[in-house]
Design a protein around this motif. Structure first.
Motif, PDB file in Angstrom:
ATOM      1  N   ARG A  99      15.525  25.966  17.820  1.00 12.24           N
ATOM      2  CA  ARG A  99      16.889  26.485  17.792  1.00 12.24           C
ATOM      3  C   ARG A  99      17.237  27.102  19.148  1.00 12.24           C
ATOM      4  NH1 ARG A  99      19.423  24.424  13.279  1.00 12.24           N
ATOM      5  NH2 ARG A  99      18.120  24.739  11.417  1.00 12.24           N
ATOM      6  N   GLU A 137      12.738  34.494  13.173  1.00 11.49           N
ATOM      7  CA  GLU A 137      12.722  33.617  11.996  1.00 11.49           C
ATOM      8  C   GLU A 137      13.635  32.411  12.212  1.00 11.49           C
ATOM      9  OE1 GLU A 137      13.259  34.000   7.125  1.00 11.49           O
ATOM     10  OE2 GLU A 137      13.677  35.715   8.439  1.00 11.49           O
ATOM     11  N   ASN A 138      13.178  31.264  11.769  1.00 15.13           N
ATOM     12  CA  ASN A 138      13.936  29.998  11.836  1.00 15.13           C
ATOM     13  C   ASN A 138      14.153  29.477  13.257  1.00 15.13           C
ATOM     14  OD1 ASN A 138      14.310  29.831   8.982  1.00 15.13           O
ATOM     15  ND2 ASN A 138      15.979  31.331   9.153  1.00 15.13           N
ATOM     16  N   LEU A 180      22.259  29.243  15.108  1.00 15.60           N
ATOM     17  CA  LEU A 180      22.220  29.511  13.670  1.00 15.60           C
ATOM     18  C   LEU A 180      23.512  30.156  13.185  1.00 15.60           C
ATOM     19  CD1 LEU A 180      18.549  30.778  13.161  1.00 15.60           C
ATOM     20  CD2 LEU A 180      19.564  28.682  12.233  1.00 15.60           C
TER      21      LEU A 180
END
Length: 254
Positions: free
Chosen positions: A170, A183-184, A209
């Motif tokens: 990301r 996170e993510n 995100l």
């Protein structure tokens, strides 16, 4: 017709520790970034990865990093310019020699992990690495983060820059990669990764995100070999490219 290169970090197994799924990944990529033994890899696994790359017709790049086996090269290691330069020369020269001894040719260099990210924010670090690479072979291309100052530093040395984007990471709104500590930050869903690649290739941007647009122009897209979903992601990307009439081809191929 649009064409893009797909690269993967490979040869990162070390001793009895197996990292990634190189054999299954090779049929789906056009470039391989082979570890040089400092952040991962050992002579045996490096040699086997080189042999597989040559057999599969995949172009070979060196993947040097900070001397950080314990941290997999994902920690910034403070080093003087002289120390860093010597380390980079040592790693690239070793891989170049091994590639050539196997009948292949080293085409480019892509710094690994924390070194890659540090170069994108630290001009001095980037200049040190670029000059070290040039001293080994000025014809080597240098892969770096799309949109970063690394492009200007590489081209100022008369070398070729390859802009890279990531399929399985990301982005922040400023175009930098999200920290792995967040996170993510890593994309594990194959379709999400494929959609990110297609968005950059077709539209010139991806999204954070939070939905913010991040403009990107890239010649090569990376999949991390240690991502457990790497093969599934590569298959989804390949299908997406085919459906959109986009050719997958090594960036050094006419």
């Amino acid at each position: 017709m649009k064409q893009i290169d797909i690269n993967c970090d490979m040869g990162e197994s070390y001793g009895n520790f197996s990292v990634g799924n190189d054999k299954a990944i090779f049929p789906h990529i056009t470039s391989t970034n082979i570890a040089c033994g400092m952040h991962a890899g050992d002579p045996y696994h490096i040699q086997k990865t080189i042999e597989m790359a040559i057999a599969q017709g995949v172009q070979i790049g060196a993947h040097p990093g900070y001397p950080d086996l314990q941290g997999f090269g994902r920690r910034v290691i403070p080093m003087s310019a002289e120390e860093l330069s010597a380390s980079i020369k040592y790693q690239i020269a070793a891989l170049k020699g091994m590639v050539e001894s196997a009948g292949g040719q080293l085409k480019y260099v892509k710094p690994h992990g924390a070194l890659y990210n540090e170069m994108a924010i630290n001009e001095k670090e980037a200049s040190t690495v670029v000059k070290a690479i040039k001293s080994i072979d000025p014809n080597l291309m240098i892969m770096g983060l799309a949109g970063s100052h690394v492009k200007q530093i590489v081209e100022a040395e008369g070398m070729t820059f390859i802009a890279e984007a990531f399929a399985d990471r990301r982005y922040e709104a400023d175009g930098k990669l999200m920290s792995r500590a967040k996170e993510n930050s890593v994309i594990h869903n194959a379709q999400d990764a494929a959609n990110q690649v297609l968005s950059v290739v077709k539209n010139g941007y991806t999204q954070t995100l939070n939905g913010e647009k991040v403009e990107l122009q890239a010649q090569s897209f990376c999949i991390h070999g240690d991502n457990p979903q790497a093969v599934e992601i590569l298959k989804a990307i390949k299908l997406g490219l085919e459906e959109n009439g986009i050719t997958q081809k090594a960036f050094s191929t006419p």
